[in-house]
Motif scaffolding. Sequence first.
Motif, PDB file in Angstrom:
ATOM      1  N   GLY A  96      40.175  39.804  43.325  1.00 54.21           N
ATOM      2  CA  GLY A  96      38.721  39.853  43.336  1.00 54.21           C
ATOM      3  C   GLY A  96      38.216  38.617  44.035  1.00 54.21           C
ATOM      4  N   ASP A  97      37.012  38.191  43.642  1.00 52.73           N
ATOM      5  CA  ASP A  97      36.386  37.088  44.369  1.00 52.73           C
ATOM      6  C   ASP A  97      37.098  35.755  44.163  1.00 52.73           C
ATOM      7  N   ILE A  98      37.739  35.577  43.012  1.00 53.81           N
ATOM      8  CA  ILE A  98      38.362  34.269  42.753  1.00 53.81           C
ATOM      9  C   ILE A  98      39.634  34.118  43.590  1.00 53.81           C
ATOM     10  N   ARG A 118      38.423  44.237  43.316  1.00 51.84           N
ATOM     11  CA  ARG A 118      37.137  44.374  42.623  1.00 51.84           C
ATOM     12  C   ARG A 118      36.203  43.240  43.062  1.00 51.84           C
ATOM     13  N   ASP A 119      35.045  43.139  42.416  1.00 49.40           N
ATOM     14  CA  ASP A 119      34.044  42.092  42.734  1.00 49.40           C
ATOM     15  C   ASP A 119      33.474  42.256  44.145  1.00 49.40           C
TER      16      ASP A 119
END
Length: 230
Positions: A96-98, A118-119
């Motif tokens: 995801g974004d991290i 995701r994200d």
Amino acid sequence: MTTTVEHRFDEAAITRLRQEFSQVSTSQLADASGDLVTALRLPLRSRNGLPRVAGPAFPVTTDDDMLPCLQALAATPPGWILLLVNEQRPSEALAGDILTASALAQRLGGLVVDGAVRDLDDLAELPIPVFSTEVTLVSARTTRERAPHVPQTVRTGGVEVRPGDWLVGDADGFVVVPEDKVTAVLSAGRLLRAREDRLKQSIRDGAGTLAELTGLADFLAGTGELRFEV
Ligand SMILES: O=C([O-])CC(=O)C(=O)O
Ligand SMILES: [Mg+2]
């Protein structure tokens, strides 16, 4: 354990080749290079609006488990593409974004996931290409089984991808290019691109329709060849 990857191309060379690949579509590479490239039979889609990716692959396989993904992320060299292949279907989200923020900070060439990410709203803010076959909000939370080593040779989309093989992807799909064939494939793709551009320009200039420029009527009458050169 991290296996040292041999670098045929340093980061500057990868950046230059990536720029050159951005001028040629995967369809043109496949048409121009015959057996030198292999199409990945995967529905990979850009998840953050960045339409192209190209670079050497740093692959790892996982079983809905974040640990191999984190191990591979930690070891992926700048310019390379982190390739995550999930054995599970449907996939839980492997990135995801991290994870992507770290990939960006590490100057990776992109993130390609045979599985889910995701994200998406937050990924749209990150200027690094992210492609995946699936999207889900459900995280692959487990960190149970470490990868015995990274990178790995993986099987994905019916193709074996070795560390250092190049992935080139766009809206049409992905091709895999053996590392030692990258410059030949690029040259062939650029020649085809130039030929196709000339043909389209002739059509725009009113030199003829596609049927006229290719000699379709003569071909159908058995009195000529189909021509795609102008
Ligand atoms: O837990 C996950 O699926 C990964 C994640 O959200 C992130 O990298 O931001
Ligand atoms: Mg997240």
